[in-house]
Design a protein around this motif. Structure first.
Motif, mmCIF file in Angstrom:
data_model
loop_
_atom_site.group_PDB
_atom_site.id
_atom_site.type_symbol
_atom_site.label_atom_id
_atom_site.label_comp_id
_atom_site.label_asym_id
_atom_site.label_seq_id
_atom_site.Cartn_x
_atom_site.Cartn_y
_atom_site.Cartn_z
ATOM 1 N N PRO A 1 -6.521 3.794 10.172
ATOM 2 C CA PRO A 1 -7.387 4.752 10.673
ATOM 3 C C PRO A 1 -8.770 5.114 9.743
ATOM 4 O O PRO A 1 -8.379 5.456 8.616
ATOM 5 N N ILE A 2 -9.033 5.847 10.370
ATOM 6 C CA ILE A 2 -10.545 6.540 9.813
ATOM 7 C C ILE A 2 -10.244 7.219 8.671
ATOM 8 O O ILE A 2 -11.291 7.742 7.457
ATOM 9 N N THR A 3 -9.041 8.070 9.009
ATOM 10 C CA THR A 3 -8.825 9.248 7.839
ATOM 11 C C THR A 3 -7.887 9.495 6.386
ATOM 12 O O THR A 3 -7.896 9.582 5.610
ATOM 13 N N VAL A 4 -7.833 7.219 6.683
ATOM 14 C CA VAL A 4 -7.291 6.806 5.171
ATOM 15 C C VAL A 4 -8.435 5.947 4.718
ATOM 16 O O VAL A 4 -8.639 5.166 5.406
ATOM 17 N N THR A 5 -8.983 6.272 3.568
ATOM 18 C CA THR A 5 -9.659 5.375 2.775
ATOM 19 C C THR A 5 -9.418 5.127 1.927
ATOM 20 O O THR A 5 -8.694 5.657 0.773
ATOM 21 N N MET A 22 1.280 -1.531 0.324
ATOM 22 C CA MET A 22 -0.005 -0.387 -0.010
ATOM 23 C C MET A 22 0.666 1.087 -0.169
ATOM 24 O O MET A 22 0.677 2.358 0.309
ATOM 25 N N GLY A 23 2.009 1.381 0.451
ATOM 26 C CA GLY A 23 2.719 2.405 -0.371
ATOM 27 C C GLY A 23 3.438 2.733 1.185
ATOM 28 O O GLY A 23 2.846 2.112 2.358
ATOM 29 N N LEU A 24 4.682 3.471 1.137
ATOM 30 C CA LEU A 24 5.083 4.172 2.356
ATOM 31 C C LEU A 24 4.272 4.635 3.577
ATOM 32 O O LEU A 24 3.815 4.519 4.745
ATOM 33 N N ASP A 25 3.477 5.467 2.754
ATOM 34 C CA ASP A 25 2.391 6.710 3.869
ATOM 35 C C ASP A 25 1.358 5.686 4.071
ATOM 36 O O ASP A 25 1.421 5.745 5.450
ATOM 37 N N VAL A 26 0.454 5.404 3.907
ATOM 38 C CA VAL A 26 -0.779 4.288 4.038
ATOM 39 C C VAL A 26 0.204 3.258 5.194
ATOM 40 O O VAL A 26 -0.443 3.143 6.159
ATOM 41 N N ALA A 27 0.974 2.055 4.616
ATOM 42 C CA ALA A 27 1.845 1.536 5.385
ATOM 43 C C ALA A 27 2.036 1.835 6.653
ATOM 44 O O ALA A 27 1.983 1.503 7.915
ATOM 45 N N ARG A 28 2.357 2.941 6.787
ATOM 46 C CA ARG A 28 2.730 3.859 8.020
ATOM 47 C C ARG A 28 1.899 4.369 9.379
ATOM 48 O O ARG A 28 1.467 4.332 10.749
ATOM 49 N N GLU A 29 0.488 3.977 8.341
ATOM 50 C CA GLU A 29 -0.264 4.622 9.031
ATOM 51 C C GLU A 29 -1.503 3.425 9.612
ATOM 52 O O GLU A 29 -2.435 3.357 11.031
#
Ligand code: ADP
Ligand code: MG
Length: 585
Positions: A238-242, A212-219
């Motif tokens: 988290p609910i902020t990532v959709t 899923m890519g670094l940014d998303v994976a981190r979250e």
């Protein structure tokens, strides 16, 4: 034409249609075989989107020279002996038809060497015709080479999508297996170029980054749940990532990547009030359950499973996700923004039913989901709307405590009055029965306490020392009807152990009407009843919140182990009617 038994090669080709739909299915079967062989390193080479070449090499246990031609025969497997074995499959493969199927629609070569053999051997199969086994010098492990896939079934070739799409499927597949087996080193080469490479050092996040890519994976939030019959771990957004589709929900059941709409629905439901309509979370969830409780022999491609009892599985997934969301979201989000969708769509009738809104609520929520166009279009080709457990609760926002006895909370549909005692009884009861929480939560006493129990409770304790041990009590016989207590469950910290044990002793002396429930549940009910906070006790805001969060994630949050209600639900509809508003919404 007269009836004839089909020649084996033809039968294989027909069967192959179900197993080998596209290049990615070949990769799937070969990677599964490598994993079943205990490989620690798997290299997948793909040229021409898999139509020219697919090669999977592993360092697993290998196949002996004598068994090589058997491995490519139909219904030949080393993983299953009897029909009875089908009841509890612990390997990824078991049907013994993958190699035969693949070999019947390609130019195929199997090379292998076992660790105790001097040399290896290879066998080639050309469109189903098996050649001679020959000796060859190779490292330990297995290499399967599949060239010119579907060269003899042109119809199949025509149904394949663009090269980019087929490559995409292959890489999605390898990435998913890399995720499920982070201790295996995976390498994927597309047209000679490395496309994925994992280290094999058990780091899920490393592989998540590929997916899923670094940014998303981190979250992504880590979740975990251990129940008696099921263990869940994974990562949720988290609910902020959709995302705009539900395709990023990935499930593994006992290490097998499966597609299951009901599991997806369980995850979505946990997010329900938090995501805008048409937006979906990302999740990778690993379920571990007793192989006897899941049937993997549903489809030749083995990507669907059937649970012996599905409701508890979905319930657990939902709780795990919800617990994760709650853990990372301690401050309740403003109810206006979070619950708008839930309210706006509440077109159906909601009644306060005597069972505290269980069945009625669940049904309405499922209907609401179905009305969303996104959900429908996504699901149109799938069979039926999955059933979810009716006993679960929405996320609740704490309002406060009333009369030092009840909690007040707001949900997507109205008000919840919660009895702190029965609620806590439920929470402690499930915690005691949950697997894996035991010893860690025992609290040693500074000074051992000597307990003198009645004859009846003493014999009860004596004959169930093991169970008490699991619950976190460390007890030792110390003369007639007397015990020495060294440790108590952590939730008793701060209580006087002597007072608690005397209370428990009285509990144990009570006769139960119901002799059928098992002893462990019975003791758990008694211990938790004794330990639960009683009415009339003022709770801090944090304690109220903790109790509420724990209750919401219980398996059966609506009643105490004694069957008393933990809550009363006053729906918005009911309130409206009581206040004479009665608006048609
Ligand atoms: P299944 O996996 O259902 O048993 P397959 O046709 O995929 O059927 O494989 C047949 C048999 O060949 C397996 O049962 C296994 O014994 C052997 N085999 C296949 N691939 C490998 C491998 N990579 N390493 C070791 N043995 C293998
Ligand atoms: Mg197999």
């Amino acid at each position: 034409m007269p009836i004839q038994i089909l020649p084996d090669a033809v039968a294989s080709q027909i069967a192959a249609g179900e197993v080998v739909e596209r290049p990615a299915s070949v990769v799937k079967e070969l990677v599964e075989n490598a994993l079943d062989a205990g490989a620690s390193q798997i290299t997948v080479r793909v040229d021409g989107a898999g139509k020219r070449l697919i090669e999977v090499a592993d360092d697993g246990q290998g196949i002996s020279e004598e068994e090589l031609s058997l491995a490519v025969a139909r219904h030949a497997t080393s993983k299953l002996r009897t029909a009875h074995d089908l009841m509890a499959i612990e390997t990824l493969g078991f049907r013994g038809e993958a190699l035969a199927s693949i070999a019947s629609v390609s130019r195929f070569m199997l090379t292998s060497r076992k660790s105790d053999s001097e040399a290896g051997a290879k066998v080639t199969v050309d469109g189903g015709q098996t050649g001679k086994v020959e000796k060859t010098g190779v490292p330990v492990g297995t290499v399967v080479r599949v060239e010119d896939l579907f060269f003899n079934v042109p119809a199949r070739l025509k149904f394949l999508k663009s090269d980019a799409t087929e490559r995409g499927r292959i890489s999605a597949l390898v990435t998913r297996y890399a995720l499920a087996y982070p201790d295996v080193r995976f390498k994927l080469l597309l047209n000679g170029k490395p496309s994925l490479q994992t280290s094999g050092n058990s780091d899920h996040r490393e592989v998540l980054t590929h997916l899923m890519g670094l940014d998303v994976a981190r979250e992504m939030l880590a979740i975990q749940l251990k129940d008696l019959d099921i263990q869940i771990m994974g990562f949720i957004s988290p609910i902020t990532v959709t995302r705009g589709t539900r395709r990023e929900l990935t499930f593994f059941v006992n290490g097998r990547w499966v597609q299951d709409t009901a599991l997806s629905a369980a995850v979505l439901k946990a997010y329900q009030q938090y995501l805008p309509v048409g937006r979906y979370p990302l999740a990778v969830i690993f379920l571990t359950i007793d192989p006897q409780d899941v049937d993997v022999n549903v489809h030749p491609a083995k990507s669907e499973v059937r649970f012996r009892q599905s409701a508890p599985v979905f319930n657990a997934v939902q709780r795990a996700v919800r617990r994760g969301l709650l853990a990372y979201m301690p401050a309740p989000v403003s109810p206006q923004s979070t619950w708008q969708t839930g309210r706006g769509s509440g077109s159906a009738q909601r009644e306060l039913d005597p069972a505290w809104g269980m069945a009625a609520d669940a049904k309405v929520e499922t209907e609401t989901v179905q009305q969303s166009p996104q959900f429908r279009s996504d699901d149109s080709q799938l069979p039926s709307q999955p059933e979810l457990p009716a006993d679960d609760l929405p996320l609740l926002r704490l309002v406060g405590q009333v009369g030092a006895t009840y909690l007040v909370a707001e949900g997507p549909d109205g008000l919840y009055l919660i009895d702190q005692y029965t609620a806590h009884h439920r929470v402690l009861y499930e915690a005691l029965l949950a697997k894996g929480t035991r010893r860690a939560e025992a609290q040693s006493l500074l000074e051992p306490v000597v307990l003198q129990l009645s004859a009846q409770s003493a014999s009860m304790v004596e004959s169930n020392l093991g169970i008490f041990g699991e619950f976190g009590f460390k007890l030792e016989g110390f003369g007639p009807n007397t015990f020495r207590l060294y440790a108590v469950p952590a939730f008793l910290t701060g209580k006087d152990p002597l007072v608690f044990m005397q209370g428990l002793s009285e509990e144990l002396d009570k006769n139960d009407k119901d002799a059928t429930i098992n002893i462990k549940k019975k003791l758990a009910a008694k211990v938790s009843r004794q330990a639960a906070i009683k009415g009339g006790q003022v709770l801090s805001r944090e304690e109220q919140q903790a109790l509420l969060n724990n209750l919401v994630t219980c398996q059966s949050p609506r009643s105490s182990p004694d069957g008393r209600p933990t809550m009363i639900h006053l729906s918005v509809d009911l309130l409206d009617r009581q206040f004479g508003r009665r608006i048609q919404r």
